[in-house]
Each structure stands twice: as C-alpha cells, then as structure tokens.
Motif scaffolding. Structure first.
Motif, short mmCIF file in Angstrom:
data_model
loop_
_atom_site.label_atom_id
_atom_site.label_comp_id
_atom_site.label_asym_id
_atom_site.label_seq_id
_atom_site.Cartn_x
_atom_site.Cartn_y
_atom_site.Cartn_z
N MET A 153 -37.14 -25.42 14.62
CA MET A 153 -35.74 -25.11 14.39
C MET A 153 -35.12 -26.22 13.56
O MET A 153 -35.39 -27.39 13.77
CB MET A 153 -34.98 -25.01 15.70
N ALA A 154 -34.28 -25.81 12.65
CA ALA A 154 -33.58 -26.76 11.80
C ALA A 154 -32.08 -26.68 12.09
O ALA A 154 -31.56 -25.62 12.45
CB ALA A 154 -33.85 -26.47 10.34
N LEU A 155 -31.41 -27.78 11.93
CA LEU A 155 -29.96 -27.86 12.14
C LEU A 155 -29.29 -27.94 10.78
O LEU A 155 -29.62 -28.81 9.97
CB LEU A 155 -29.64 -29.10 12.98
N ILE A 156 -28.37 -27.01 10.53
CA ILE A 156 -27.68 -26.96 9.24
C ILE A 156 -26.20 -27.25 9.44
O ILE A 156 -25.56 -26.69 10.33
CB ILE A 156 -27.88 -25.59 8.57
N LEU A 157 -25.68 -28.14 8.61
CA LEU A 157 -24.26 -28.51 8.62
C LEU A 157 -23.67 -28.07 7.29
O LEU A 157 -24.24 -28.35 6.24
CB LEU A 157 -24.12 -30.03 8.79
N ILE A 158 -22.54 -27.37 7.35
CA ILE A 158 -21.85 -26.92 6.13
C ILE A 158 -20.43 -27.46 6.17
O ILE A 158 -19.74 -27.33 7.17
CB ILE A 158 -21.82 -25.39 6.03
N ARG A 159 -20.01 -28.08 5.07
CA ARG A 159 -18.65 -28.58 4.96
C ARG A 159 -18.03 -28.06 3.68
O ARG A 159 -18.73 -27.85 2.69
CB ARG A 159 -18.61 -30.11 5.00
N GLY A 160 -16.72 -27.77 3.71
CA GLY A 160 -16.08 -27.22 2.53
C GLY A 160 -14.58 -27.26 2.59
O GLY A 160 -13.98 -27.88 3.47
N GLU A 161 -13.96 -26.55 1.62
CA GLU A 161 -12.51 -26.56 1.47
C GLU A 161 -11.79 -25.65 2.46
O GLU A 161 -10.72 -25.98 2.95
CB GLU A 161 -12.14 -26.13 0.05
N ASN A 162 -12.36 -24.45 2.70
CA ASN A 162 -11.70 -23.50 3.60
C ASN A 162 -12.73 -22.62 4.30
O ASN A 162 -13.91 -22.64 3.98
CB ASN A 162 -10.67 -22.66 2.83
N ASN A 163 -12.24 -21.85 5.27
CA ASN A 163 -13.13 -20.99 6.07
C ASN A 163 -13.84 -19.94 5.23
O ASN A 163 -14.99 -19.61 5.49
CB ASN A 163 -12.33 -20.29 7.18
N THR A 164 -13.17 -19.40 4.23
CA THR A 164 -13.77 -18.36 3.38
C THR A 164 -15.02 -18.88 2.68
O THR A 164 -16.04 -18.19 2.62
CB THR A 164 -12.74 -17.87 2.34
N LYS A 165 -14.95 -20.09 2.16
CA LYS A 165 -16.11 -20.67 1.48
C LYS A 165 -17.25 -20.95 2.45
O LYS A 165 -18.41 -20.77 2.11
CB LYS A 165 -15.71 -21.93 0.72
N LEU A 166 -16.91 -21.37 3.66
CA LEU A 166 -17.94 -21.60 4.66
C LEU A 166 -18.62 -20.30 5.08
O LEU A 166 -19.84 -20.24 5.21
CB LEU A 166 -17.36 -22.31 5.89
N LEU A 167 -17.82 -19.26 5.29
CA LEU A 167 -18.39 -17.95 5.65
C LEU A 167 -19.28 -17.41 4.54
O LEU A 167 -20.34 -16.83 4.79
CB LEU A 167 -17.28 -16.96 5.99
#
Length: 144
Positions: free
Chosen positions: A1-15
């Motif tokens: 299993m791998a752990l992925i972290l996503i960071r961005g400007e807003n929820n739409t971009k993260l989704l």
C-alpha cells in the motif's frame, strides 16, 4: 500500500486530481480520502523535498492506494493532475506523522469513486452468486 498526499488551491482541483489518479493512473484507492490541514501538508512536503515551496496550498487530502509505492510513483508520473501529488514513502519521517493524522481526520467532502463497485462484467448465463467475471488483464501488474 502506498500513501498519497495531494495539496492544491481548492477542493475542485483536489477532486479532479483524485479522479485522474483513479482514471488515468489506474490506481485503486483503498481508503476514503481524508482532509488534512494545509499547513501540515506543506511542511511535510518541504521536509520530503528538503527545500522551500514556491506556493502554499489552501487545502490538502491524503489516502492509501492498493498498489505499492514504486508503482504508484510511476503511475502518477504519467498523469498531469491540477494539484500537487506526492507519494509518501514509509522511508520518510513524515510517513508516521501523516498516518497518525489520518486516523483522526474527517473525510474529504465531495469524493465519489468512479470505479465500479462490482467485480467486473456480468455473465447473464450463470444464475446465482458467481455471475461476475473478473478482468485479470486490467491489473495484471499487481501482486496477488
């Protein structure tokens, strides 16, 4: 299993980035994405990269995928999501911190998996339980 972290400007971009990881990266999300504090995600990424970030994020999320770390990195490299995606290896000090944060973090709102809930195509000739046909070729790179 791998752990992925996503960071961005807003929820739409993260989704959108999560959707790209599932659709185009062909990774299987195992846990519900959790909302992570943006400042914590920024500091974690700075520790991993050993440099200052040019831009700070407003929102962040993290989740586990079924595939191993190396395969996850290779698949994420192929896509171009609208947010900053980091595969956090268990070799980094921040892995344990992030895992502890995920245990108490709330679910990331708005996420719905694009993958089918069943195991594959349905064989209508068969009656009962064994109607689903598994497609082993699709994920043939995965270890059983």
């Amino acid at each position: 299993m791998a752990l992925i972290l996503i960071r961005g400007e807003n929820n739409t971009k993260l989704l959108s980035a999560i959707s790209d990881i599932e659709k185009h990266g062909n990774l299987n999300i195992m846990t519900q994405p959790k909302a992570v504090e943006a400042s914590f995600a920024d500091s974690l990424v700075e520790d991993i990269l050993n440099s200052q970030l040019r831009t700070k994020s407003n929102v962040a999320t993290a989740f586990f995928v079924k595939e191993d770390t190396t395969l996850s990195i290779m698949q994420v490299k192929k896509i171009h999501p609208p947010a900053h995606v980091v595969v956090v290896s268990d070799e980094y000090e921040g892995y344990e911190k992030l895992q502890n944060v995920l245990n108490s973090a709330p679910n990331f709102k708005g996420y719905h998996s694009i993958k089918a809930k069943n195991e594959g195509m349905i064989d209508y000739k068969i009656k009962g339980e064994g109607r689903h046909i598994k497609n082993e070729k699709l994920n043939s790179y995965m270890k059983k």
